[in-house]
Design a protein around this motif. Structure first.
Motif, PDB file in Angstrom:
ATOM      1  N   GLY A  60     -62.774  -3.472  16.945  1.00  0.00           N
ATOM      2  CA  GLY A  60     -62.360  -2.075  17.057  1.00  0.00           C
ATOM      3  C   GLY A  60     -61.233  -1.653  16.135  1.00  0.00           C
ATOM      4  O   GLY A  60     -60.768  -0.528  16.220  1.00  0.00           O
ATOM      5  N   ARG A  61     -60.767  -2.559  15.244  1.00  0.00           N
ATOM      6  CA  ARG A  61     -59.684  -2.201  14.323  1.00  0.00           C
ATOM      7  C   ARG A  61     -60.182  -2.302  12.888  1.00  0.00           C
ATOM      8  O   ARG A  61     -60.980  -3.161  12.552  1.00  0.00           O
ATOM      9  N   THR A  62     -59.655  -1.413  12.061  1.00  0.00           N
ATOM     10  CA  THR A  62     -59.940  -1.419  10.631  1.00  0.00           C
ATOM     11  C   THR A  62     -58.653  -1.770   9.907  1.00  0.00           C
ATOM     12  O   THR A  62     -57.599  -1.214  10.214  1.00  0.00           O
ATOM     13  N   THR A  63     -58.748  -2.712   8.969  1.00  0.00           N
ATOM     14  CA  THR A  63     -57.559  -3.164   8.242  1.00  0.00           C
ATOM     15  C   THR A  63     -57.829  -3.157   6.743  1.00  0.00           C
ATOM     16  O   THR A  63     -58.897  -3.582   6.302  1.00  0.00           O
ATOM     17  N   PHE A  64     -56.849  -2.685   5.965  1.00  0.00           N
ATOM     18  CA  PHE A  64     -56.876  -2.735   4.512  1.00  0.00           C
ATOM     19  C   PHE A  64     -55.732  -3.647   4.082  1.00  0.00           C
ATOM     20  O   PHE A  64     -54.569  -3.362   4.379  1.00  0.00           O
ATOM     21  N   ASP A  65     -56.052  -4.756   3.394  1.00  0.00           N
ATOM     22  CA  ASP A  65     -55.064  -5.774   3.026  1.00  0.00           C
ATOM     23  C   ASP A  65     -54.814  -5.802   1.519  1.00  0.00           C
ATOM     24  O   ASP A  65     -55.731  -6.078   0.747  1.00  0.00           O
ATOM     25  N   PHE A  66     -53.567  -5.533   1.133  1.00  0.00           N
ATOM     26  CA  PHE A  66     -53.117  -5.609  -0.256  1.00  0.00           C
ATOM     27  C   PHE A  66     -52.321  -6.902  -0.427  1.00  0.00           C
ATOM     28  O   PHE A  66     -51.710  -7.384   0.532  1.00  0.00           O
ATOM     29  N   ALA A  67     -52.276  -7.452  -1.640  1.00  0.00           N
ATOM     30  CA  ALA A  67     -51.494  -8.662  -1.903  1.00  0.00           C
ATOM     31  C   ALA A  67     -50.857  -8.572  -3.284  1.00  0.00           C
ATOM     32  O   ALA A  67     -51.375  -7.911  -4.183  1.00  0.00           O
ATOM     33  N   ALA A  68     -49.716  -9.259  -3.435  1.00  0.00           N
ATOM     34  CA  ALA A  68     -48.997  -9.293  -4.711  1.00  0.00           C
ATOM     35  C   ALA A  68     -48.908 -10.737  -5.191  1.00  0.00           C
ATOM     36  O   ALA A  68     -48.949 -11.682  -4.393  1.00  0.00           O
ATOM     37  N   TRP A  69     -48.797 -10.902  -6.501  1.00  0.00           N
ATOM     38  CA  TRP A  69     -48.720 -12.232  -7.109  1.00  0.00           C
ATOM     39  C   TRP A  69     -47.453 -12.971  -6.718  1.00  0.00           C
ATOM     40  O   TRP A  69     -47.390 -14.188  -6.817  1.00  0.00           O
ATOM     41  N   ASP A  70     -46.432 -12.277  -6.255  1.00  0.00           N
ATOM     42  CA  ASP A  70     -45.175 -12.939  -5.878  1.00  0.00           C
ATOM     43  C   ASP A  70     -45.180 -13.428  -4.430  1.00  0.00           C
ATOM     44  O   ASP A  70     -44.157 -13.854  -3.909  1.00  0.00           O
ATOM     45  N   GLY A  71     -46.355 -13.361  -3.755  1.00  0.00           N
ATOM     46  CA  GLY A  71     -46.468 -13.870  -2.393  1.00  0.00           C
ATOM     47  C   GLY A  71     -46.364 -12.828  -1.303  1.00  0.00           C
ATOM     48  O   GLY A  71     -46.554 -13.131  -0.126  1.00  0.00           O
ATOM     49  N   GLN A  72     -46.082 -11.585  -1.654  1.00  0.00           N
ATOM     50  CA  GLN A  72     -45.986 -10.523  -0.646  1.00  0.00           C
ATOM     51  C   GLN A  72     -47.383 -10.009  -0.296  1.00  0.00           C
ATOM     52  O   GLN A  72     -48.276  -9.986  -1.141  1.00  0.00           O
ATOM     53  N   THR A  73     -47.539  -9.607   0.964  1.00  0.00           N
ATOM     54  CA  THR A  73     -48.781  -8.989   1.416  1.00  0.00           C
ATOM     55  C   THR A  73     -48.443  -7.746   2.221  1.00  0.00           C
ATOM     56  O   THR A  73     -47.336  -7.618   2.734  1.00  0.00           O
ATOM     57  N   LEU A  74     -49.413  -6.848   2.325  1.00  0.00           N
ATOM     58  CA  LEU A  74     -49.239  -5.647   3.126  1.00  0.00           C
ATOM     59  C   LEU A  74     -50.583  -5.256   3.710  1.00  0.00           C
ATOM     60  O   LEU A  74     -51.562  -5.096   2.976  1.00  0.00           O
ATOM     61  N   SER A  75     -50.623  -5.127   5.041  1.00  0.00           N
ATOM     62  CA  SER A  75     -51.841  -4.705   5.727  1.00  0.00           C
ATOM     63  C   SER A  75     -51.587  -3.378   6.427  1.00  0.00           C
ATOM     64  O   SER A  75     -50.537  -3.180   7.036  1.00  0.00           O
ATOM     65  N   PHE A  76     -52.572  -2.492   6.327  1.00  0.00           N
ATOM     66  CA  PHE A  76     -52.571  -1.224   7.047  1.00  0.00           C
ATOM     67  C   PHE A  76     -53.661  -1.345   8.095  1.00  0.00           C
ATOM     68  O   PHE A  76     -54.800  -1.667   7.762  1.00  0.00           O
ATOM     69  N   SER A  77     -53.343  -1.103   9.369  1.00  0.00           N
ATOM     70  CA  SER A  77     -54.318  -1.306  10.433  1.00  0.00           C
ATOM     71  C   SER A  77     -54.336  -0.127  11.398  1.00  0.00           C
ATOM     72  O   SER A  77     -53.289   0.434  11.727  1.00  0.00           O
TER      73      SER A  77
END
Length: 179
Positions: A60-77
């Motif tokens: 029931g959840r939708t997630t968009f996952d971004f990632a960076a080469w320096d190890g950072q990630t960001l998810s929008f849910s």
């Protein structure tokens, strides 16, 4: 993960439009293209953003996952049940949670934070689809804009389906992101 063409993207976006019962089944699509913007907690890390975006629909959840080469990630849910069509060609997914992450020796440390925002995406077109997410959480801005580079007529799982996955960072300094 396998890089897929627009056909599975259409299927995944179809799951979003079909509603929560269909989204319960779960699906994941990895797209390649251009990351045009990535802001994590107010810090612009666009220069380190990977050329990949993962979209997941599960429980029931939708997630968009971004990632960076320096190890950072960001998810929008957000809850798939709140997904809405704003125009004939544009979809809106309200966001209720952002999850910033940082990779270290022990793995990825994630910081889920309640948020208010949305991800907008257009119906896939030959050659591109844009996904734009923006949310505010605890007085900080989180944003990501990604444009696919899917090639018309490409088959799922075949080279060139959505462009080759890139294994090297974008050109530019590999130093810490600038505020």
């Amino acid at each position: 993960m396998t890089t897929l063409s627009r056909a599975p993207l259409l299927a995944l976006l179809g799951l979003l439009a079909a509603g929560p019962a269909t989204a319960q089944q779960g699906a994941e699509v990895t797209m390649t293209g251009r990351c045009e913007r990535l802001v994590i907690g107010g810090l612009d890390v666009t220069q380190n953003c990977k050329e990949q975006l993962v979209n997941t629909v599960s429980r029931g959840r939708t997630t968009f996952d971004f990632a960076a080469w320096d190890g950072q990630t960001l998810s929008f849910s957000g809850s798939g049940a709140q997904h809405e069509q704003t125009e004939e060609t544009e979809q809106l997914q309200p966001i209720s949670l952002v999850v910033a992450g940082m990779k270290n020796k022990e793995g990825i440390v994630r910081s889920p934070t309640p948020a208010v925002g949305a991800c907008k995406f257009s119906r896939p077109e030959p050659g591109k689809t844009m996904i734009a997410c923006e949310a505010n959480a605890q007085g900080k801005t989180y944003a990501g804009v990604f444009v696919t580079d899917a090639k018309p007529g490409a088959e799922p799982g075949k080279e060139g389906a959505a462009g080759p996955a890139k294994d090297a960072p974008k050109e530019g300094p590999a130093s810490a992101p600038k505020p």
